[in-house]
Design a protein around this motif. Structure first.
Motif, short mmCIF file in Angstrom:
data_model
loop_
_atom_site.label_atom_id
_atom_site.label_comp_id
_atom_site.label_asym_id
_atom_site.label_seq_id
_atom_site.Cartn_x
_atom_site.Cartn_y
_atom_site.Cartn_z
N LEU A 22 -9.18 -1.14 10.61
CA LEU A 22 -10.22 -0.26 11.37
C LEU A 22 -11.35 -0.17 10.17
CD1 LEU A 22 -8.25 2.07 13.57
CD2 LEU A 22 -9.29 -0.17 14.16
N ARG A 23 -10.89 0.08 9.04
CA ARG A 23 -11.98 0.24 8.09
C ARG A 23 -12.60 -1.07 7.72
NH1 ARG A 23 -8.97 1.82 3.39
NH2 ARG A 23 -7.22 3.00 4.50
N GLY A 24 -12.25 -2.47 8.29
CA GLY A 24 -12.83 -3.51 8.15
C GLY A 24 -12.53 -4.23 6.48
N GLU A 25 -11.42 -3.69 6.09
CA GLU A 25 -11.23 -4.21 4.74
C GLU A 25 -10.33 -5.61 4.78
OE1 GLU A 25 -9.40 -1.16 2.61
OE2 GLU A 25 -10.98 0.08 2.84
N ARG A 80 -3.28 -1.27 10.06
CA ARG A 80 -4.28 -1.00 11.17
C ARG A 80 -5.21 -0.06 10.75
NH1 ARG A 80 -5.13 1.92 16.36
NH2 ARG A 80 -5.91 4.14 15.94
N LEU A 81 -4.92 0.68 9.42
CA LEU A 81 -6.01 1.66 8.87
C LEU A 81 -7.01 0.66 8.28
CD1 LEU A 81 -4.03 4.50 7.07
CD2 LEU A 81 -5.30 4.57 9.18
N LYS A 82 -6.43 -0.27 7.47
CA LYS A 82 -7.32 -1.35 6.80
C LYS A 82 -8.13 -2.24 7.73
CE LYS A 82 -5.98 -1.96 2.25
NZ LYS A 82 -6.03 -2.86 1.06
N GLU A 135 0.88 -1.18 0.01
CA GLU A 135 -0.04 -0.12 -0.07
C GLU A 135 0.91 1.29 -0.07
OE1 GLU A 135 -3.75 0.99 -0.55
OE2 GLU A 135 -3.30 -1.02 0.18
N GLN A 171 -0.35 0.68 7.57
CA GLN A 171 -1.32 0.38 6.78
C GLN A 171 -2.66 -0.76 7.32
OE1 GLN A 171 -1.97 2.27 4.14
NE2 GLN A 171 -0.35 3.85 4.58
N SER A 217 -10.27 -8.14 13.65
CA SER A 217 -10.92 -7.14 14.30
C SER A 217 -10.07 -6.62 15.48
CB SER A 217 -12.41 -7.74 14.75
OG SER A 217 -11.88 -8.61 15.59
#
Lengths: 114, 100
Positions: free
Chosen positions: B88-91, B84-86, B65, B82, B96
């Motif tokens: 948290l966005r549930g991607e 963590r970001l993904k 990414e 990245q 979880s």
């Protein structure tokens, strides 16, 4: 009884044992390597790593690449167009990139004070 | 557009794939103790002539990414931020935020 077996095993000549191992290797179709020399076979046996290495990064969607590859579609890369317009604007205001030095004395580096 | 380090890594990956079979052949000869020392030495010299980005060790798994080279989780191919970001966005399926 067990000790008797051990003594008899020691009595066998090394050459005979080697011949036995050789025969065993023939039967099991393994290579006979009594000195345990490195044959380099592991470099031939190992799988090739290149093909899986190449696919590590996922293919991103690159408009510039598509525009370049299919000129007949006459598509426009808007980001690139905008960049070119910005560069033209900057040039008009005299803020463009300096001219390339033709000779060494033209170089701005020489005039730089340290 | 990926950053320069990622582009360099992609170059290395393609170089490895293109030269892998030849390199393996030379490696086989150079490491084979049943062959004569001269032949093995020549094979080693040939190995040394390969350019830098044909060696598998020059390839590094970077974040897919952001291109970051450190703190990359191999399971996701993402660096820690990245990831963590993904997450948290549930991607990322099955990931979880822990809470207890």
């Amino acid at each position: 009884m067990a000790s008797a077996v051990r003594i008899s095993a020691q009595a066998i000549r090394p050459a005979r044992l080697a011949a036995l191992t050789q025969l065993r290797c023939q039967l099991t179709e393994t290579s006979y390597n009594p000195q345990s020399l490195r044959t380099g076979a592991k470099y031939l046996r190992a799988r090739l790593r290149g093909p899986s290495m190449v696919g590590y990064y996922p293919d991103g969607f690159d408009i510039a690449q598509i525009v370049r590859r299919y000129p007949e579609l006459e598509m426009v890369d808007e980001d690139e167009e905008e960049r070119l317009v910005d560069v033209m604007d900057r040039k008009k205001r005299g803020k463009g990139a300096p001219k390339k030095a033709k000779t060494k004395s033209d170089s701005r580096r020489l005039g730089k004070k340290r | 557009m990926p950053n320069a380090r990622v582009l360099r890594d992609i170059k290395a990956r393609h170089g490895v794939r293109a030269n892998e079979i030849a390199r393996r052949a030379y490696l086989y000869v150079a490491r084979n103790e049943t062959l004569s020392p001269q032949v093995r030495h020549h094979a080693q010299l040939q190995l040394n002539t390969f350019e830098r980005y044909t060696r598998p060790t020059t390839v590094k798994n970077r974040c897919i990414e952001s291109g970051r080279g450190r703190g990359v989780m191999s399971e996701f191919g993402l660096c820690r931020f990245q990831f963590r970001l993904k997450a948290l966005r549930g991607e990322l399926p099955g990931v979880s935020k822990a809470s207890w």
